[in-house]
Enzyme design. Structure first.
Site, PDB file in Angstrom:
ATOM      1  N   GLU A   1      69.333  -0.704  23.726  1.00  0.00           N
ATOM      2  CA  GLU A   1      68.942  -1.354  22.470  1.00  0.00           C
ATOM      3  C   GLU A   1      68.624  -0.324  21.382  1.00  0.00           C
ATOM      4  OE1 GLU A   1      65.785  -4.080  23.587  1.00  0.00           O
ATOM      5  OE2 GLU A   1      67.257  -5.555  24.253  1.00  0.00           O
TER       6      GLU A   1
ATOM      7  N   ASP B   1      66.517 -10.749  31.102  1.00  0.00           N
ATOM      8  CA  ASP B   1      65.396 -10.433  30.209  1.00  0.00           C
ATOM      9  C   ASP B   1      64.333 -11.526  30.191  1.00  0.00           C
ATOM     10  OD1 ASP B   1      63.904  -9.135  28.370  1.00  0.00           O
ATOM     11  OD2 ASP B   1      65.240  -9.459  26.671  1.00  0.00           O
TER      12      ASP B   1
ATOM     13  N   GLU C   1      57.157 -14.026  25.749  1.00  0.00           N
ATOM     14  CA  GLU C   1      58.225 -13.897  24.748  1.00  0.00           C
ATOM     15  C   GLU C   1      59.227 -15.056  24.769  1.00  0.00           C
ATOM     16  OE1 GLU C   1      60.345 -10.221  25.051  1.00  0.00           O
ATOM     17  OE2 GLU C   1      61.916 -10.854  23.668  1.00  0.00           O
TER      18      GLU C   1
HETATM   19  O1  GCW Z   1      62.874  -8.608  25.825  1.00  0.00           O
HETATM   20  C1  GCW Z   1      63.479  -7.690  24.987  1.00  0.00           C
HETATM   21  C2  GCW Z   1      62.687  -7.811  23.743  1.00  0.00           C
HETATM   22  C3  GCW Z   1      62.558  -6.551  22.959  1.00  0.00           C
HETATM   23  C4  GCW Z   1      62.073  -5.479  23.897  1.00  0.00           C
HETATM   24  C5  GCW Z   1      63.106  -5.290  25.000  1.00  0.00           C
HETATM   25  C6  GCW Z   1      62.638  -4.317  26.044  1.00  0.00           C
HETATM   26  C7  GCW Z   1      60.546  -3.732  23.363  1.00  0.00           C
HETATM   27  O2  GCW Z   1      63.246  -8.820  22.974  1.00  0.00           O
HETATM   28  O3  GCW Z   1      61.638  -6.793  21.925  1.00  0.00           O
HETATM   29  O4  GCW Z   1      61.811  -4.278  23.231  1.00  0.00           O
HETATM   30  O5  GCW Z   1      63.344  -6.491  25.651  1.00  0.00           O
HETATM   31  O6  GCW Z   1      62.081  -4.766  27.027  1.00  0.00           O
HETATM   32  O7  GCW Z   1      62.814  -3.130  25.877  1.00  0.00           O
END
Ligand code: GCW
Length: 811
Positions: free
Chosen positions: A271, A351, A379
């Protein structure tokens, strides 16, 4: 009851956890029994005194004071011995931290009214029991002060610096010590090189100082390209000699300030974060760079397995799959990581979704330490605005048997180090607390933080018994309070799954914005790889070995064949592993599409019961917490209907298969705002379409003039609940008034940013969609219902529909 004349804490240094334990016992006993005890710090002179006594210290301190406990077993690091007998209480830690844990455990017993005599040793299941905070040095930017934090701004950082006032940080350490968490990584994994500048490192030193009396160590997330970003070097190649030296020096700088620094957390090549792959080095090269620098100081490196390419995944390639990324990226690296590296693995392959299978990577790292990453901050699970008690979800992974080499291989036994005989391992919980008085932004959400600590200490603990402990400690001993909170919490995760994403399709939230409200379309046709592959006839990811992405084949053979075969795949993961027609029959006999419809109706109906059940506790919970939680539960009831209708409309629209029960897109009690007589209001086509009833809402014609929507009611005279669905955007405080003829039924303001403490969206969408209900209003046939909306800022007082609901009906 055991009485106390005196508490002896066997260390007189104020920064020592044993000293803290003495004070906690004193304060706790005063709070529970209203009884003042003295504390003496330092040496104990034996049990000769006639006064009853509580002694707290390490085993070593106790023995060197001449104390002797006959049956004392060997304790593990951070473990403790707790003995309560008729004359004395002994709380003896393997180390100082363990002694403090024992003191808190003892107080927790007393506070729950448990006055029994006990003598037992308690040892942690795993050495790593860390909290991760995703705190940024400053607010602003896409993710604000705390990324995915719903409890207000950071308790550590503000305006690019470490805060002067760290009293909340100290309180946090106290809270975490009481649940046996031993370290906190204080900054976001999306890290910033500024963390390694002198002023910030000095500030981290101050945070570590306030943590220390509670036995909580400080850890830090690293930005991989720091040597380059800070302008010191022209490379960040992990094998470059200057880079290696640079990290050694920085690490020494940190340890000079923080001698008990816990270690580094690293998100690399994911990311947008840089990493070793940038230089064609392996992830192990990257992790070992830090491991070697920190090893002489006794620190560890938590290296995240959340590595995937969010820019190039292409859904038109049938075999491409983000779920494969972790195993693919770590392929061939098992055994290549230094012994003080721990691979931190999210519970599932994607995730933090509402349901995921266990990450297959746990099975692949046999000569490498591993830890599980759980997310306390919700989240993808309602962001603390929906009640979702997480341990039942976490247990689906912790208790999962991966059957490595056909041997029992429960995830919890892999991460404890037992299964593969690893020296390190454990738990990382992404908590993201903030300055909100409740820490997480919601009273009931705190059970997730509490139980994270409990499970990290002992993952076999039963979710109900932990919840009972938490509820007693938080709300007292009233049986109806206990029953209600336990019942609602235990049903909350399956319920949330019901009204969001079913059968393993993922949460179906808006993955491109906010991760909160419904937006199933956002999953597909982008490189994020959270695909559903839904079309007019079919849905689900084909992850089978022959025809699909081969992800099922990443599991050990027994598990692989279970998931590879549609007949042996559990229904709740059907769409995770298989691409099927909507008409596919589940084991329950119903079809996929009908299951979607039914689950959404059942789940949201269940969510309607929370607020009334909570309301029945009025007077048994203090007013402030009662009202604040009630507000959230009423909100959740409304938003669960938004979810229900959005998902059902979306899949009905795609599949054109009607709901057998005739509910979907059939709302006899609703009056669409766009069908009312409008003055100063105009129609607005909502995007995504399925988050508005009939795809449309109304907005005021300008930002500064009010609008009116009216309609004549044709219902029979009687009492009705009047529900108004509207949109409360983050920016703007529109006002609405609801009238029957000239009588005002009620008025409200679009201020959920204040009331929820969390503003999910700047737009008219599934995040901002919400409902207000006026209960039991007397309506006469022919009454004129009128809503007056006053816009504010960019919020044009949007209204979706009004439901005129006979008693007992919710729609
Ligand atoms: O779940 C996703 C999130 C990001 C996060 C990433 C991660 C901190 O949307 O906000 O970044 O994973 O875990 O690195």
């Amino acid at each position: 009851m055991v009485g106390y004349g005196h508490i002896v804490a066997l260390n007189d240094s104020e920064s020592s956890p044993v000293h803290t334990a003495g004070l906690e016992l004193q304060q706790g006993i005063a709070g529970i029994f209203g009884k003042d005890c003295n504390v003496s710090h330092g040496k104990w002179r034996g049990a000769s005194s006639t006064d009853s006594v509580a002694v707290v210290g390490t085993v070593g301190q106790f023995q060197s004071s001449g104390g002797d406990i006959k049956q004392l077993p060997q304790l593990e690091e951070d473990g403790f011995w707790l003995e309560v007998n008729s004359s004395a209480t002994y709380i003896l830690g393997q180390n100082e931290r363990g002694a403090l844990y024992g003191a808190f455990e003892y107080l927790s017993m007393l506070a729950q009214g448990n006055m029994t005599q006990v003598s037992y040793a308690s040892n942690p299941d795993a050495p790593i029991r860390w909290i991760n905070q995703w705190d940024n040095l400053q607010a602003g930017g896409t993710h604000g002060s705390v990324e995915r934090g719903y409890g207000g701004p950071s308790i550590f950082f503000a305006n690019g610096s470490v805060k002067d006032d760290l009293s909340r940080a100290a309180q946090y350490a106290r809270l975490l010590a009481s649940i046996k968490v031993n370290a906190v990584v204080v900054n976001n994994v999306n890290a910033n090189e500024s963390m390694l500048t002198d002023p910030i490192m000095d500030g981290l030193g101050r945070i570590a100082d306030v943590f220390r009396p509670y036995g909580v160590q400080l850890g830090m997330s690293l930005y991989f390209a720091s040597p380059l970003a800070l302008g010191d070097l022209e490379t960040f190649d992990p094998l470059n000699a200057s880079v290696i030296e640079w990290w050694h020096n920085k690490t020494d700088d940190i340890y000079r300030r923080i001698p008990d620094f816990a270690g580094y957390l690293v998100k690399a090549n994911s990311e947008g974060q840089p990493g070793p792959l940038t230089y064609n080095r392996t992830l192990a090269d990257g992790a070992n760079l830090f491991a070697k620098a920190i090893q002489p100081h006794g620190g560890v490196v938590m290296f995240r397995a959340f590595v995937y390419d969010s820019t190039n995944l292409n859904e038109s390639h049938w075999r491409e799959d983000r779920a494969n990324a972790a195993v693919d990226f770590f392929d061939g690296l098992d055994g290549k990581f230094d012994d003080n590296v721990i691979i931190q693995i999210k519970y599932g392959p994607i995730d933090f979704q509402v349901r995921e299978p266990t990450s297959p990577l746990f099975a692949h790292l046999q000569q490498t330490n591993s830890a599980i990453e759980l997310q306390i901050s919700q989240e993808y699970l309602g962001q603390q605005c929906h009640l979702v008690y997480l341990p039942p979800l976490w247990k689906t992974v912790l208790d999962f048997d991966l059957r490595v080499d056909h041997q029992p291989s429960l995830v919890r036994n892999i991460i404890s180090g037992d299964r593969f005989k690893r020296p390190l391992g454990g738990y990382a919980g992404v908590a993201n607390v903030g300055t909100n008085q409740t820490w997480l932004g919601s009273h009931l959400a705190m059970s997730n933080l509490y139980t994270f600590g409990r499970l990290a200490w002992d993952p076999t603990t039963d979710p109900v018994s932990m919840l009972l402990d938490w509820t007693r400690l938080t709300f007292g001993l009233d049986p109806s309070v206990l029953q209600t909170i336990v019942d609602m919490s235990m049903e909350s995760w399956p319920n949330y799954e019901n009204y969001t994403g079913n059968l393993g399709i993922q949460t179906l939230t808006d993955i491109l914005y906010g991760h909160y409200g419904p937006n199933p379309a956002s999953q597909d046709d982008n490189p994020w790889g959270q695909w559903t592959r839904a079309d007019a006839d079919t849905i689900g990811m084909d992850r089978t070995i022959e025809n699909g992405t081969r992800n099922a084949g990443q599991y050990p053979s027994e598990v692989a064949s279970m998931y590879d075969n549609i007949d042996t795949t559990p229904d709740n993961l059907l769409l995770w592993f298989h691409h099927v027609p909507y008409t596919q029959r589940l084991k329950s006999g119903t079809t996929v599409i009908q299951h979607f419809y039914d689950a959404h109706y059942n789940g949201s109906a269940r969510a309607q019961t929370y607020a009334p059940r909570w309301q029945a506790l009025e007077g048994k919970i203090d007013e402030q917490r009662f009202n604040e939680q009630l507000f959230r539960l009423v909100y959740q009831a409304g938003h669960s209907l938004v979810w229900r209708d959005a998902i059902n409309n979306f899949y009905f629209n795609k599949s054109q298969i009607p709901d057998e029960a005739g509910r979907v897109e059939n709302h006899p009690y609703r009056i669409e705002a766009e069908s009312m007589e409008l003055d100063g209001y105009e129609l607005y086509a909502v995007s995504p379409f399925h988050v508005a009833s009939n795809k449309t809402c109304i907005v005021t014609s300008s930002n500064s003039t009010q609008g009116t929507a009216s309609t004549t009611l044709s219902v029979d005279s009687g009492k009705y609940d009047l529900a108004v669905n509207y949109y409360d955007m983050a920016i703007g405080r529109s006002q609405w008034e609801l009238y029957l003829n000239d009588n005002m039924v009620g008025q409200w303001i679009g201020d959920s940013d204040l009331t929820l403490g969390h503003a999910p969206s700047n737009y008219i969408d599934g995040h901002s969609a919400t409902r207000i209900t006026f209960k039991s209003v007397q309506v006469e046939k022919g009454d004129m219902l009128r809503i007056v909306g006053k816009p504010d800022g960019i919020e044009p007082a949007p209204i979706d529909y009004v439901s005129v609901l006979p008693e007992g009906v919710v729609d």
